[in-house]
Every structure is written in structure tokens, then in C-alpha cells.
Design a protein around this motif. Structure first.
Motif, PDB file in Angstrom:
ATOM      1  N   ASP A  32     -74.632 -14.711 -26.277  1.00  5.71           N
ATOM      2  CA  ASP A  32     -74.214 -15.837 -27.511  1.00  5.71           C
ATOM      3  C   ASP A  32     -74.634 -17.211 -26.978  1.00  5.71           C
ATOM      4  O   ASP A  32     -74.445 -17.685 -25.847  1.00  5.71           O
ATOM      5  N   MET A  33     -75.078 -17.871 -27.799  1.00  3.32           N
ATOM      6  CA  MET A  33     -75.281 -19.623 -27.444  1.00  3.32           C
ATOM      7  C   MET A  33     -74.569 -20.095 -29.041  1.00  3.32           C
ATOM      8  O   MET A  33     -74.760 -19.604 -30.069  1.00  3.32           O
ATOM      9  N   THR A  49     -73.327 -21.024 -34.085  1.00  6.47           N
ATOM     10  CA  THR A  49     -73.420 -20.223 -33.090  1.00  6.47           C
ATOM     11  C   THR A  49     -74.776 -18.986 -33.554  1.00  6.47           C
ATOM     12  O   THR A  49     -74.867 -18.841 -34.696  1.00  6.47           O
ATOM     13  N   ASN A  97     -73.766 -24.458 -25.460  1.00  6.54           N
ATOM     14  CA  ASN A  97     -72.871 -23.500 -24.526  1.00  6.54           C
ATOM     15  C   ASN A  97     -73.697 -22.033 -24.552  1.00  6.54           C
ATOM     16  O   ASN A  97     -74.550 -21.795 -25.821  1.00  6.54           O
ATOM     17  N   GLY A  98     -73.519 -21.346 -23.624  1.00  6.60           N
ATOM     18  CA  GLY A  98     -73.935 -20.169 -23.659  1.00  6.60           C
ATOM     19  C   GLY A  98     -73.292 -19.036 -22.680  1.00  6.60           C
ATOM     20  O   GLY A  98     -72.641 -19.541 -21.534  1.00  6.60           O
ATOM     21  N   ARG A  99     -73.453 -17.652 -22.884  1.00  2.00           N
ATOM     22  CA  ARG A  99     -72.644 -16.979 -21.927  1.00  2.00           C
ATOM     23  C   ARG A  99     -73.747 -15.783 -21.576  1.00  2.00           C
ATOM     24  O   ARG A  99     -74.540 -15.437 -22.301  1.00  2.00           O
ATOM     25  N   THR A 104     -66.905 -13.259 -20.292  1.00  5.70           N
ATOM     26  CA  THR A 104     -66.351 -13.929 -21.331  1.00  5.70           C
ATOM     27  C   THR A 104     -66.357 -15.779 -21.381  1.00  5.70           C
ATOM     28  O   THR A 104     -65.914 -16.195 -22.259  1.00  5.70           O
ATOM     29  N   SER A 105     -66.669 -15.948 -20.059  1.00  2.00           N
ATOM     30  CA  SER A 105     -66.824 -17.447 -20.130  1.00  2.00           C
ATOM     31  C   SER A 105     -67.979 -18.006 -20.369  1.00  2.00           C
ATOM     32  O   SER A 105     -69.031 -17.253 -20.304  1.00  2.00           O
ATOM     33  N   TYR A 106     -68.118 -19.348 -20.817  1.00  2.00           N
ATOM     34  CA  TYR A 106     -69.027 -19.817 -20.979  1.00  2.00           C
ATOM     35  C   TYR A 106     -69.734 -20.913 -20.245  1.00  2.00           C
ATOM     36  O   TYR A 106     -68.625 -21.645 -19.560  1.00  2.00           O
ATOM     37  N   TYR A 107     -71.011 -21.170 -20.175  1.00  2.00           N
ATOM     38  CA  TYR A 107     -71.501 -22.298 -19.635  1.00  2.00           C
ATOM     39  C   TYR A 107     -71.592 -23.440 -20.797  1.00  2.00           C
ATOM     40  O   TYR A 107     -71.959 -22.940 -21.707  1.00  2.00           O
ATOM     41  N   TRP A 108     -71.582 -24.591 -20.135  1.00  2.00           N
ATOM     42  CA  TRP A 108     -71.656 -25.749 -20.940  1.00  2.00           C
ATOM     43  C   TRP A 108     -72.697 -26.904 -20.570  1.00  2.00           C
ATOM     44  O   TRP A 108     -72.887 -27.050 -19.181  1.00  2.00           O
TER      45      TRP A 108
END
Length: 118
Positions: A32-33, A49, A97-99, A104-108
Motif C-alpha cells: 500500500d502507498m 491511498t 507513505n508506503g509499506r 504494519t509499519s509505514y515508511y514516510w
């Protein structure tokens, strides 16, 4: 490690358009992004999203005006947000953001400023 870099922000008059881009490097398997935004004094909110399968979700406030898309090449994943009919209330810092799958955590990203003048 996934690195996200936003670009395309700027100053535009109400009714104008901007195209934001987010470049994701470090992995080609991003799930997901999305784009989020934060106006001064307000909490960060969802803009749009997209899943890895291409399903898109928009905030009600941007439906019909913003279009989210994603594509990739051999090295990177790209997320684009076409913003039309911009309003002063669209002003804020826009974050990508994306994972990764299974996480479960996202990068930003670091954010890009969008300012819409009335």
C-alpha cells in the motif's frame, strides 16, 4: 530499507493544478502507498491511498478533483497525485507513505509544501 522522496509542491492560485510525485527506492515490493497532508495547526489527514492491486481510496474532500496513480520501472516505484481545481483548504505539507508486504509499519517521506492562494 525503503526511501521515499516527494516532489512537485509549490504555490498555486485557487482553481489551479499541481502534480505531486513520490519516488520509492530500496524495494520493488511496496504494498500500500498513499498521500497524506498536514495543514498548520491540524492533524495529518489521509488524501488518497492505493493498494498494490491498484484499488484507490480518496478522502471525500478531494474526490473528483485529485487522481492517484502508481507505476514502476526496474529500479523504483512511483506514486503520482494529480491535483486539479485546488482550493485554499488544500494547503499543507503533503507526505507520501508506503509499506512492505507483511509489515504494519509505514515508511514516510520528508514532505512537500503545497500552498493554494485565494
Amino acid at each position: 530499507q525503503v526511501r521515499l522522496v516527494e516532489s512537485g509542491g509549490g504555490l498555486v492560485q485557487a482553481g489551479g493544478s499541481l502534480r505531486l510525485s513520490c519516488t520509492a527506492s530500496g524495494s520493488m515490493y511496496i504494498s500500500d502507498m498513499g498521500w497524506y497532508r498536514q495543514a498548520p495547526g491540524k492533524q495529518r489527514e489521509l488524501v488518497a491511498t492505493i493498494t498494490s492491486g491498484g484499488s484507490v481510496n480518496y478522502a471525500d474532500s478531494v474526490k473528483g478533483r485529485f487522481t492517484l496513480s502508481r507505476n514502476s520501472d526496474k529500479k523504483m516505484v512511483y506514486l503520482h497525485l494529480q491535483m486539479n481545481s485546488l482550493k485554499p483548504e488544500d494547503t499543507g505539507v503533503y507526505y507520501c507513505n508506503g509499506r512492505l508486504p507483511g509489515q504494519t509499519s509505514y515508511y514516510w517521506g520528508q514532505g512537500t509544501q503545497v500552498t493554494v492562494s485565494s
